[in-house]
Design an enzyme around this catalytic site. Structure first.
Site, PDB file in Angstrom:
ATOM      1  N   HIS A   1     -18.469 -23.049   3.696  1.00  0.00           N
ATOM      2  CA  HIS A   1     -17.284 -22.802   2.874  1.00  0.00           C
ATOM      3  C   HIS A   1     -17.652 -21.791   1.802  1.00  0.00           C
ATOM      4  O   HIS A   1     -18.725 -21.850   1.230  1.00  0.00           O
ATOM      5  CB  HIS A   1     -16.816 -24.105   2.209  1.00  0.00           C
ATOM      6  CG  HIS A   1     -15.519 -23.952   1.473  1.00  0.00           C
ATOM      7  ND1 HIS A   1     -14.299 -24.097   2.086  1.00  0.00           N
ATOM      8  CD2 HIS A   1     -15.255 -23.645   0.182  1.00  0.00           C
ATOM      9  CE1 HIS A   1     -13.330 -23.890   1.207  1.00  0.00           C
ATOM     10  NE2 HIS A   1     -13.889 -23.621   0.041  1.00  0.00           N
TER      11      HIS A   1
ATOM     12  N   ASP B   1      -4.949 -32.675  -0.617  1.00  0.00           N
ATOM     13  CA  ASP B   1      -5.461 -31.422  -1.200  1.00  0.00           C
ATOM     14  C   ASP B   1      -4.432 -30.313  -1.044  1.00  0.00           C
ATOM     15  O   ASP B   1      -4.219 -29.524  -1.964  1.00  0.00           O
ATOM     16  CB  ASP B   1      -6.783 -30.999  -0.540  1.00  0.00           C
ATOM     17  CG  ASP B   1      -7.212 -29.629  -1.055  1.00  0.00           C
ATOM     18  OD1 ASP B   1      -7.412 -29.517  -2.280  1.00  0.00           O
ATOM     19  OD2 ASP B   1      -7.303 -28.678  -0.270  1.00  0.00           O
TER      20      ASP B   1
ATOM     21  N   ARG C   1      -1.470 -26.697  -8.230  1.00  0.00           N
ATOM     22  CA  ARG C   1      -2.458 -26.076  -9.128  1.00  0.00           C
ATOM     23  C   ARG C   1      -2.291 -24.563  -9.156  1.00  0.00           C
ATOM     24  O   ARG C   1      -2.429 -23.935 -10.206  1.00  0.00           O
ATOM     25  CB  ARG C   1      -3.883 -26.426  -8.656  1.00  0.00           C
ATOM     26  CG  ARG C   1      -4.258 -27.865  -8.945  1.00  0.00           C
ATOM     27  CD  ARG C   1      -5.547 -28.240  -8.246  1.00  0.00           C
ATOM     28  NE  ARG C   1      -6.663 -27.423  -8.641  1.00  0.00           N
ATOM     29  CZ  ARG C   1      -7.682 -27.073  -7.842  1.00  0.00           C
ATOM     30  NH1 ARG C   1      -7.707 -27.483  -6.581  1.00  0.00           N
ATOM     31  NH2 ARG C   1      -8.657 -26.336  -8.288  1.00  0.00           N
TER      32      ARG C   1
ATOM     33  N   SER D   1     -11.391 -30.671  -4.223  1.00  0.00           N
ATOM     34  CA  SER D   1     -10.570 -29.956  -3.242  1.00  0.00           C
ATOM     35  C   SER D   1     -11.431 -29.501  -2.063  1.00  0.00           C
ATOM     36  O   SER D   1     -11.123 -29.772  -0.892  1.00  0.00           O
ATOM     37  CB  SER D   1      -9.920 -28.750  -3.943  1.00  0.00           C
ATOM     38  OG  SER D   1      -9.426 -27.828  -3.024  1.00  0.00           O
TER      39      SER D   1
ATOM     40  N   LYS E   1     -11.820 -31.553   1.945  1.00  0.00           N
ATOM     41  CA  LYS E   1     -11.533 -30.845   3.216  1.00  0.00           C
ATOM     42  C   LYS E   1     -12.773 -30.821   4.107  1.00  0.00           C
ATOM     43  O   LYS E   1     -12.698 -31.025   5.315  1.00  0.00           O
ATOM     44  CB  LYS E   1     -11.146 -29.383   2.923  1.00  0.00           C
ATOM     45  CG  LYS E   1      -9.750 -29.190   2.421  1.00  0.00           C
ATOM     46  CD  LYS E   1      -9.378 -27.728   2.398  1.00  0.00           C
ATOM     47  CE  LYS E   1     -10.050 -26.939   1.313  1.00  0.00           C
ATOM     48  NZ  LYS E   1      -9.291 -26.674   0.123  1.00  0.00           N
TER      49      LYS E   1
HETATM   50  N1  URA Z   1     -11.144 -23.297  -2.774  1.00  0.00           N
HETATM   51  C1  URA Z   1     -10.613 -24.506  -2.476  1.00  0.00           C
HETATM   52  O1  URA Z   1     -10.560 -24.903  -1.312  1.00  0.00           O
HETATM   53  N2  URA Z   1     -10.163 -25.279  -3.473  1.00  0.00           N
HETATM   54  C2  URA Z   1     -10.208 -24.907  -4.771  1.00  0.00           C
HETATM   55  O2  URA Z   1      -9.793 -25.666  -5.623  1.00  0.00           O
HETATM   56  C3  URA Z   1     -10.748 -23.616  -5.089  1.00  0.00           C
HETATM   57  C4  URA Z   1     -11.223 -22.836  -4.056  1.00  0.00           C
END
Ligand code: URA
Length: 438
Positions: A82, A161, A168, A183, A187
């Site tokens: 990620h 999320d 957000r 967040s 995931k």
């Molecule tokens: N990437 C994400 O998946 N979530 C966030 O809050 C910020 C960047």
């Protein structure tokens, strides 16, 4: 329990219990708690923070709001990555085949671009025929057979999320370490991989502006991963300038191919190898130096390029793009931007390049806008190279010629030229492994 009391508790800087966080996340996801109350709560978190226990409990509630993928069939070999979001960052298209070529299993869900940052899903969509959705059975079969499958993020995973992130995004509550950590990790935990590498960006074109903030985010996410029995390593990388020379979907696919063929932008190559080495090290239980040597050898030998070809073909994409990049979509209107002075090219501003690429059609200015696969910005000079006034420094690509003047304005002042050669770019700032947590 009353939502207003929980907002008040956080406003006063107190820690919420697991039950209280479950009430908020569950209530919001089910539509019982309205946007305005959740927004007030999120702002209170931004201002007051969360303890590590609260962040882990929030992550757990978001993780359990939806389904979870079971990758246990791949044992210790499953891998995922990620990035916290960057410009010209096409590392997944290089890392995934490197991991597959090494014998790991990259079974990954990716997101689309957000704001000025690019998204892997939009880049893969630029490959003619590539299927962004697979049934769970096909996803697992392909990952097992080819060592690599990358699809669009499923709405079934961590739906809390998705709902919280959308709020957000429009309430200035993205930049909070506990909220970002929960967040990302909700995931990634739902996506099931045993081994995870996180590319945490630092700099002008990143959410984290300082290395100290980035390290704090990294440690928070590693602690969450450990609490859930996953191996999490973090590579801190510099994001002041675009990582590669291209920002835009098809342009970045072409650049990923250049790296897989042994060329491409040095910073993109270096970061991709660093991320791949950490995943290979974890998935194959190799010490860091051996894993790094393996990644380098797989790139040099062309094994990663062959793995890319197999992956794209398995997922319905046209593998002929590997030999013939002209098969990738191209935008019809182009304009070159020139440098105002002579000297040494010290780099481009990632934020300005990302915004210009987005405006030209590579990203979205509204939620449902379609992206243009051929649009974007390609840098024509590498950082450190000597340059002269009037020399073309970037080429802009778009489907709509009327957008070119505004994109040029966004890029005014985005290119730095120095009188002495700049120090070589060091895009990998630090690698944080499991031992660094102890
Ligand atoms: N990437 C994400 O998946 N979530 C966030 O809050 C910020 C960047």
């Amino acid at each position: 329990m009353q939502t207003v009391d929980l907002i008040d508790k956080k406003r006063l800087g107190q820690a919420l219990t697991r039950e209280e966080l479950a009430f908020l996340v569950g209530g919001f996801t089910a539509g019982r708690i309205p946007d305005y109350q959740m927004a007030a709560f999120l702002m209170a978190v931004c201002c007051r923070g969360m303890t590590n226990e609260e962040t882990a409990a929030l992550t757990s509630e978001m993780l359990h709001s939806g389904e979870q993928l079971d990758l246990s069939a791949f044992g210790d070999r499953s891998a995922d990555k990620h990035s916290t979001g960057g410009v010209g960052d096409v590392t997944t298209l290089i890392v995934a085949p490197l991991v597959a070529a090494a014998g790991g299993v990259m079974a990954k869900m990716s997101g689309r671009g957000l704001g000025f940052t690019g998204g892997t899903v939009d880049k893969l969509a630029a490959i003619p025929g590539y299927r962004l959705t697979l049934s769970p059975a096909d996803f697992l079969r392909q990952a097992g057979q080819v060592g690599c499958a990358v699809v669009a993020q499923s709405g079934e995973l961590a739906p809390a999320d998705k709902a919280i992130y959308a709020l957000r995004d429009v309430t200035a509550t993205v930049e909070s370490i506990p909220l970002i950590a929960a967040s990302i990790m909700s995931k990634k935990l739902a996506a099931g991989a045993r081994n995870l590498v996180l590319d945490v960006k630092v700099g002008a074109g990143a959410f984290m502006k300082t290395e100290a903030e980035a390290r704090q985010l990294a440690h928070t996410m590693q602690a969450i991963g450990r609490a859930f029995g996953r191996r999490v390593r973090v590579v801190l990388t510099e994001m002041n300038g675009p990582l590669g020379a291209a920002a835009g979907n098809a342009l970045e696919v072409a650049e990923a191919l250049a790296v897989l063929k042994g060329g491409g932008a040095p910073a993109l190559r270096q970061v991709s190898l660093a991320l791949a080495a950490e995943l290979i090290g974890m998935a194959l239980a190799l010490p860091p130096e051996q894993a790094a040597a393996k990644a380098e050898a797989l790139l040099q030998s062309g094994a990663a390029l062959e793995a890319f070809e197999r992956w794209v073909a398995a997922q319905g994409g046209d593998p002929a793009i590997v030999q013939n990049e002209a098969l990738l979509p191209a935008a019809p209107y182009r304009r070159e931007v020139t440098l105002p002075q002579s000297g040494y090219f010290a780099g481009a501003n990632a934020l300005a390049v990302g915004r210009a690429a987005c405006l030209l059609g590579a990203g979205r200015l509204t939620k449902d806008q379609p992206v243009s696969p051929g649009a974007g910005v390609r840098l024509l000079v590498q950082p450190g190279e000597p340059c002269r006034a009037g020399q073309p420094v970037a080429c802009l690509f778009t489907d709509r010629a009327a957008l070119l003047p505004e994109a040029e304005r966004l890029l005014a002042g985005a290119f730095t030229v120095t009188s002495a050669p700049p120090p070589p770019r060091q895009p990998v700032l630090a690698v944080l492994r499991e031992d660094d947590l102890a």
